[in-house]
Scaffold this active site. Structure first.
Site, mmCIF file in Angstrom:
data_model
loop_
_atom_site.group_PDB
_atom_site.id
_atom_site.type_symbol
_atom_site.label_atom_id
_atom_site.label_comp_id
_atom_site.label_asym_id
_atom_site.label_seq_id
_atom_site.Cartn_x
_atom_site.Cartn_y
_atom_site.Cartn_z
ATOM 1 N N LYS A 12 -5.838 -16.342 -21.323
ATOM 2 C CA LYS A 12 -5.895 -15.515 -20.428
ATOM 3 C C LYS A 12 -6.079 -16.535 -18.907
ATOM 4 C CE LYS A 12 -3.756 -11.455 -21.210
ATOM 5 N NZ LYS A 12 -3.663 -9.832 -21.287
ATOM 6 N N TYR A 52 7.055 -10.309 -20.378
ATOM 7 C CA TYR A 52 6.469 -9.338 -20.665
ATOM 8 C C TYR A 52 7.708 -8.500 -19.829
ATOM 9 C CZ TYR A 52 1.535 -10.397 -20.253
ATOM 10 O OH TYR A 52 0.250 -10.793 -21.139
ATOM 11 N N THR A 94 -5.742 -3.113 -26.403
ATOM 12 C CA THR A 94 -5.278 -3.568 -24.668
ATOM 13 C C THR A 94 -6.589 -3.204 -23.412
ATOM 14 O OG1 THR A 94 -3.214 -3.128 -25.634
ATOM 15 C CG2 THR A 94 -4.305 -3.537 -23.028
ATOM 16 N N ASN A 115 -8.121 -8.630 -19.140
ATOM 17 C CA ASN A 115 -8.890 -9.045 -20.993
ATOM 18 C C ASN A 115 -8.509 -10.145 -21.258
ATOM 19 O OD1 ASN A 115 -6.021 -9.271 -20.637
ATOM 20 N ND2 ASN A 115 -5.645 -6.645 -21.510
ATOM 21 N N HIS A 118 -3.871 -12.948 -24.531
ATOM 22 C CA HIS A 118 -3.178 -12.074 -25.294
ATOM 23 C C HIS A 118 -2.413 -12.574 -26.552
ATOM 24 C CE1 HIS A 118 1.968 -11.312 -26.042
ATOM 25 N NE2 HIS A 118 1.917 -12.450 -26.192
ATOM 26 N N GLU A 129 7.788 -15.116 -27.947
ATOM 27 C CA GLU A 129 7.054 -16.101 -26.973
ATOM 28 C C GLU A 129 6.756 -17.589 -27.050
ATOM 29 O OE1 GLU A 129 4.411 -13.311 -28.270
ATOM 30 O OE2 GLU A 129 4.675 -11.604 -27.146
HETATM 31 P P1 IDP Z 1 -1.429 -6.053 -24.614
HETATM 32 O O1 IDP Z 1 -1.671 -7.403 -24.593
HETATM 33 O O2 IDP Z 1 -2.359 -5.758 -25.886
HETATM 34 O O3 IDP Z 1 -0.198 -6.275 -25.846
HETATM 35 P P2 IDP Z 1 0.331 -4.766 -23.343
HETATM 36 O O4 IDP Z 1 1.012 -3.359 -23.226
HETATM 37 O O5 IDP Z 1 1.948 -5.631 -23.869
HETATM 38 O O6 IDP Z 1 -0.601 -4.938 -23.992
HETATM 39 O O7 IDP Z 1 0.136 -5.438 -21.944
HETATM 40 C C1 IDP Z 1 0.584 -6.491 -20.982
HETATM 41 C C2 IDP Z 1 -0.572 -6.762 -20.346
HETATM 42 O O8 IDP Z 1 -0.777 -5.889 -19.044
HETATM 43 C C3 IDP Z 1 -2.779 -5.996 -21.355
HETATM 44 O O9 IDP Z 1 -3.037 -7.162 -21.769
HETATM 45 C C4 IDP Z 1 -3.119 -6.500 -19.681
HETATM 46 O O10 IDP Z 1 -2.794 -7.720 -18.923
HETATM 47 C C5 IDP Z 1 -1.874 -5.806 -18.545
HETATM 48 N N1 IDP Z 1 -2.245 -4.073 -18.830
HETATM 49 C C6 IDP Z 1 -1.377 -3.645 -19.635
HETATM 50 N N2 IDP Z 1 -1.233 -2.194 -19.324
HETATM 51 C C7 IDP Z 1 -2.142 -2.442 -17.962
HETATM 52 C C8 IDP Z 1 -3.159 -0.816 -17.461
HETATM 53 O O11 IDP Z 1 -2.506 -0.147 -17.461
HETATM 54 N N3 IDP Z 1 -3.223 -1.289 -16.445
HETATM 55 C C9 IDP Z 1 -3.824 -2.918 -15.714
HETATM 56 N N4 IDP Z 1 -2.895 -3.529 -16.885
HETATM 57 C C10 IDP Z 1 -2.198 -3.046 -17.417
HETATM 58 MG MG MG Z 2 2.368 -7.052 -25.518
#
Ligand code: IDP
Ligand code: MG
Length: 152
Positions: A12, A52, A94, A115, A118, A129
Site C-alpha cells: 500500500k 473493496y 488485519t 497496515n 494487502h 483481484e
Molecule cells: P485485510 O486487508 O486484512 O483483508 P479487510 O477486512 O479486507 O482486511 O479490510 C481491508 C482494509 O481495510 C484493511 O487492510 C485495513 O487497511 C482497512 N480496515 C479494515 N478494518 C478497518 C477498521 O476497522 N478501521 C480502519 N481501517 C480498516
Molecule cells: Mg480483505
C-alpha cells in the site's frame, strides 16, 4: 496441492513511501514463491471500489479509499503451493496490534488504516483481484530455476 496457485499482494502507499517493498519482495521470494507480475501504479477510485466492494458499507470505507489513493501502490502477483493462505500468514492480522512479530504487519505497522500491505483472502478473490489489477499480458510465465530446491 497445486504449485501454480496465484495470489494478489499489494504494498500500500505507506509501505511504498516507507521503503518496505524490498522487504515484502524478499519475504515472498525467500519463502519460495515465484513473482509473476509486478507494477507500481496509482489506483483509480473505480478500481478500489471494486477491489473493496465487500467493505462499501463500512464507516471507514471513505478513509480506506483516500489511504489507497494517497500514493503509488506496488501491485504484485505470486505463484506457488498454497500461496493464498501462506501469503495471508506472511502478512499477519488485519489489525497490526494483533499481528504476531515475524509477520509483515506485526513487524512494521501499528494502525489498521496504515497496515502497509494487502493480500487476497481466498483463491476466488485472488482470481478476481488479479484480473482487476493486471492485464493478461502483464503476467509472465517462466520456469523458476529454484523450483527443484523448493519442491520435493
Ligand atoms: P485485510 O486487508 O486484512 O483483508 P479487510 O477486512 O479486507 O482486511 O479490510 C481491508 C482494509 O481495510 C484493511 O487492510 C485495513 O487497511 C482497512 N480496515 C479494515 N478494518 C478497518 C477498521 O476497522 N478501521 C480502519 N481501517 C480498516
Ligand atoms: Mg480483505
Amino acid at each position: 496441492m497445486s504449485n501454480t496457485e496465484r495470489t494478489f499482494i499489494a504494498v500500500k502507499p505507506d509501505g511504498v513511501q516507507r521503503s518496505l517493498f524490498p522487504e515484502v519482495l524478499r519475504r515472498f521470494s525467500q519463502k519460495g514463491f515465484k513473482l509473476v507480475g509486478i507494477k507500481l501504479t496509482f489506483a483509480k477510485e473505480e478500481l478500489l471500489r471494486e477491489h473493496y466492494s465487500d467493505l462499501q458499507s463500512k464507516p471507514f470505507f471513505p478513509s480506506l479509499l483516500s489511504y489507497m489513493m494517497s500514493g503509488p501502490v506496488l501491485a504484485t502477483v505470486w505463484e506457488g503451493k498454497d500461496v493464498v493462505k501462506q501469503g495471508r500468514a506472511l502478512l499477519g492480522a488485519t489489525n497490526p496490534l494483533q499481528s504476531a512479530p515475524g509477520t509483515i504487519r506485526g513487524d512494521f505497522a501499528l494502525d489498521m488504516g496504515r497496515n502497509i500491505i494487502h493480500g487476497s483472502d481466498s483463491v476466488e478473490s485472488a482470481e478476481k483481484e488479479i484480473a482487476l489489477w493486471f492485464k493478461k499480458d502483464e503476467l509472465v510465465s517462466y520456469k523458476s530455476e529454484m523450483y527443484g530446491w523448493i519442491y520435493e
